[in-house]
Design an enzyme around this catalytic site. Structure first.
Site, PDB file in Angstrom:
ATOM      1  N   GLY A  80       3.677  -3.531  -3.726  1.00 49.09           N
ATOM      2  CA  GLY A  80       3.531  -3.673  -5.173  1.00 49.09           C
ATOM      3  C   GLY A  80       3.956  -2.390  -5.856  1.00 49.09           C
ATOM      4  N   ARG A  81       3.045  -1.414  -5.801  1.00 49.93           N
ATOM      5  CA  ARG A  81       3.239  -0.149  -6.505  1.00 49.93           C
ATOM      6  C   ARG A  81       4.575   0.525  -6.202  1.00 49.93           C
ATOM      7  NH1 ARG A  81      -1.129   2.899  -8.103  1.00 49.93           N
ATOM      8  NH2 ARG A  81      -2.388   1.779  -6.578  1.00 49.93           N
ATOM      9  N   GLY A  98       0.765  -1.242   0.000  1.00 49.01           N
ATOM     10  CA  GLY A  98       0.000   0.000   0.000  1.00 49.01           C
ATOM     11  C   GLY A  98       0.791   1.284   0.000  1.00 49.01           C
ATOM     12  N   TYR A 114       0.204  -1.641 -12.052  1.00 42.30           N
ATOM     13  CA  TYR A 114      -1.188  -1.683 -12.510  1.00 42.30           C
ATOM     14  C   TYR A 114      -1.312  -1.107 -13.919  1.00 42.30           C
ATOM     15  CZ  TYR A 114      -1.491  -2.628  -7.587  1.00 42.30           C
ATOM     16  OH  TYR A 114      -1.272  -3.176  -6.353  1.00 42.30           O
ATOM     17  N   CYS A 138     -13.164   3.192 -28.751  1.00 40.97           N
ATOM     18  CA  CYS A 138     -14.443   3.879 -28.973  1.00 40.97           C
ATOM     19  C   CYS A 138     -15.167   4.133 -27.658  1.00 40.97           C
ATOM     20  CB  CYS A 138     -15.307   3.065 -29.923  1.00 40.97           C
ATOM     21  SG  CYS A 138     -14.473   2.806 -31.482  1.00 40.97           S
TER      22      CYS A 138
HETATM   23  C1  LIG Z   1      -3.011  -5.045  -3.996  1.00 42.95           C
HETATM   24  C2  LIG Z   1      -2.493  -5.667  -2.786  1.00 42.95           C
HETATM   25  C3  LIG Z   1      -1.182  -5.410  -2.349  1.00 42.95           C
HETATM   26  C4  LIG Z   1      -0.263  -4.449  -3.042  1.00 42.95           C
HETATM   27  O1  LIG Z   1      -0.688  -3.135  -2.940  1.00 42.95           O
HETATM   28  P1  LIG Z   1       0.261  -1.923  -3.415  1.00 42.95           P
HETATM   29  O2  LIG Z   1      -0.541  -0.720  -3.170  1.00 42.95           O
HETATM   30  O3  LIG Z   1       0.534  -2.140  -4.870  1.00 42.95           O
HETATM   31  O4  LIG Z   1       1.494  -1.975  -2.610  1.00 42.95           O
HETATM   32  C5  LIG Z   1      -0.728  -6.081  -1.237  1.00 42.95           C
HETATM   33  N1  LIG Z   1      -1.524  -6.949  -0.557  1.00 42.95           N
HETATM   34  C6  LIG Z   1      -2.790  -7.210  -0.938  1.00 42.95           C
HETATM   35  C7  LIG Z   1      -3.596  -8.188  -0.171  1.00 42.95           C
HETATM   36  C8  LIG Z   1      -3.319  -6.585  -2.060  1.00 42.95           C
HETATM   37  O5  LIG Z   1      -4.574  -6.842  -2.422  1.00 42.95           O
END
Ligand SMILES: *Cc1c(COP(=O)(O)O)cnc(C)c1O
Length: 419
Positions: free
Chosen positions: A275-276, A239, A370, A341
């Protein structure tokens, strides 16, 4: 910090000219820098270096097997949310003991697949899911390692679609009642209770919500202990946000410090699911200008659309757009739109963008997270190529799809074949 920089007015990814890659692979394509990916992974991972932890990269942010393998080779694991992502992690050679399985809707087949693989743990999100995991594990005569995702009801102060830790969100088990599920699980013959997890949202730009939810989870772990349940893993989810425009998210080091301070005294292995923050600024989408249109508004029509990068349409997300050559050129206020479109098909709307003309290459920045992973075949557009640069070499890590791929698996039934 990233490795997309200009040399003699031409954008380079590490030591490779972006225009050169475009000549070879065509456009559009996603472009990632190995040095940036590595640097971001290490910056995050090292923020927890002094405590037992596993950094499990959230595959859904960018799920190419080359990228999953890179993080695996750096000592990381994978956070998966589907059987398909498990297949990817396995194909990438990620150690099963570094795979955690999150998500609110796991099927029996997916649970079986994960048990066969021998993953580190499930992050279960409901009592019904627990019952299913128990049933599948009993059938296979194995023990299933389970952690429960609790919902701490904390406001992550992010986009509503990517808030997951509020009581009104579908995720997790309300933290007030979660102890009941732990008691239940403890009695089950094929369940080994191993952890607690929580993930409150994405693109968080403050540390406070993380600390607030950790404080709640910590109290909860104390309650578990009193009930005779000790856990080995505390999964704090992902997150952490990135800078797309003028956001000022905390550096992973500051995030790590805050977490470790709050964590003090807890004796478990920390699981992190970023992730991000790792891939977001390590990837860009390269697209070519097809046409320009000028009436009441300026439009720059490019060869990438909302099917290739959904974030602007889906979240009204901002992505900075840069010219691949002559970055000093004039700027104009325009919409950068794709060939789809739909009026919602835009990469930028009424933004300051480089004055670009037909055949110019544009880089849509901060598109590593993403981006490709959310892309689709809408309008029957083959999905684009993915390219990974390392030093002075580039490698196609996913070939551009062919028209043939578009109809793979489709069939015309006999009754339509008559005449
Ligand atoms: C999407 C997700 C993440 C990664 O979130 P980021 O914002 O990309 O770091 C981690 N854990 C769970 C359970 C998720 O659904």
């Amino acid at each position: 910090m990233h490795h997309f920089t200009y040399l003699n007015d031409s954008m380079f990814c590490e030591e490779v000219a972006v225009a050169e890659i475009a000549r070879e692979v065509g456009t559009p394509f996603y472009l990632y820098s190995t040095a940036t990916l590595t640097q971001h992974f290490k910056a995050f991972d090292s923020a927890f270096a002094d405590i037992p932890h596993i950094t499990c990269f959230a595959a859904k942010a960018c799920s190419n097997i080359a990228i999953l393998r890179l993080f695996g080779s750096l000592g990381g694991g994978t956070d998966i949310v589907s059987g398909g992502e498990l297949f990817r992690a396995r194909s990438a050679g990620v150690d099963p003991k570094r795979i955690v399985y999150s998500g609110v809707g796991k099927t029996a087949e997916e649970i079986r697949y994960a048990l066969e693989t021998g993953i580190l743990m499930f992050n279960a999100e409901s009592e019904q899911e627990l019952n299913l995991i128990q049933a599948v594990a009993a059938e296979m005569n194995v023990m299933a390692p389970v952690s429960f995702r609790v919902n701490p009801d904390v406001d992550p102060k992010t986009h509503a679609y990517i808030s997951t830790g509020l009581a009104k969100n579908k995720f997790g088990i309300p933290i007030e009642s979660a102890i009941e599920v732990y008691r239940l699980a403890k009695q089950m013959a094929n369940i080994e209770v191993v952890g607690v997890s929580c993930h409150i949202g994405s693109q968080l730009t403050q540390v406070a919500p993380f600390v607030e939810s950790l404080a709640k989870v910590k109290l909860f772990i104390g309650m578990l202990k009193d009930a005779g349940i000790t856990i080995a893993y505390l999964d704090l989810g992902g997150g952490l946000g990135i800078q797309y425009k003028d956001e000022e998210p905390p550096h992973p080091e500051a995030y790590g410090q805050a977490i470790k301070k709050e964590l003090a005294g807890l004796d478990c292995t920390l699981i992190l699911e970023p992730g991000r923050v790792i891939v977001g600024n390590a990837g860009v989408l390269i697209t070519k200008v097809l046409y320009t249109k000028e009436g009441k508004k300026k439009f720059i029509i490019v060869d990438a659309g909302m099917n290739d990068l959904a974030r602007p349409s889906l979240y009204d997300a901002h992505h900075s757009i840069q010219a691949v050559t002559n970055p000093g050129r004039e700027k104009v206020v325009a919409d950068v739109v794709g060939p789809i479109c739909e009026t919602g098909d835009f990469l930028a709307r009424e933004k300051q963008v480089p004055a670009a003309v037909s055949d110019d290459l544009l880089a849509v920045m901060s598109a590593g997270a993403y981006g490709f992973s959310m892309s689709s075949n809408y309008n029957s557009r083959p999905r684009v190529a993915e390219v990974l640069v390392k030093h002075d070499q580039f490698h196609v890590i996913r070939a551009r799809e062919e028209y043939e791929t578009l109809i793979q698996g489709e069939m015309i039934p006999d009754f339509l074949k008559e005449r």
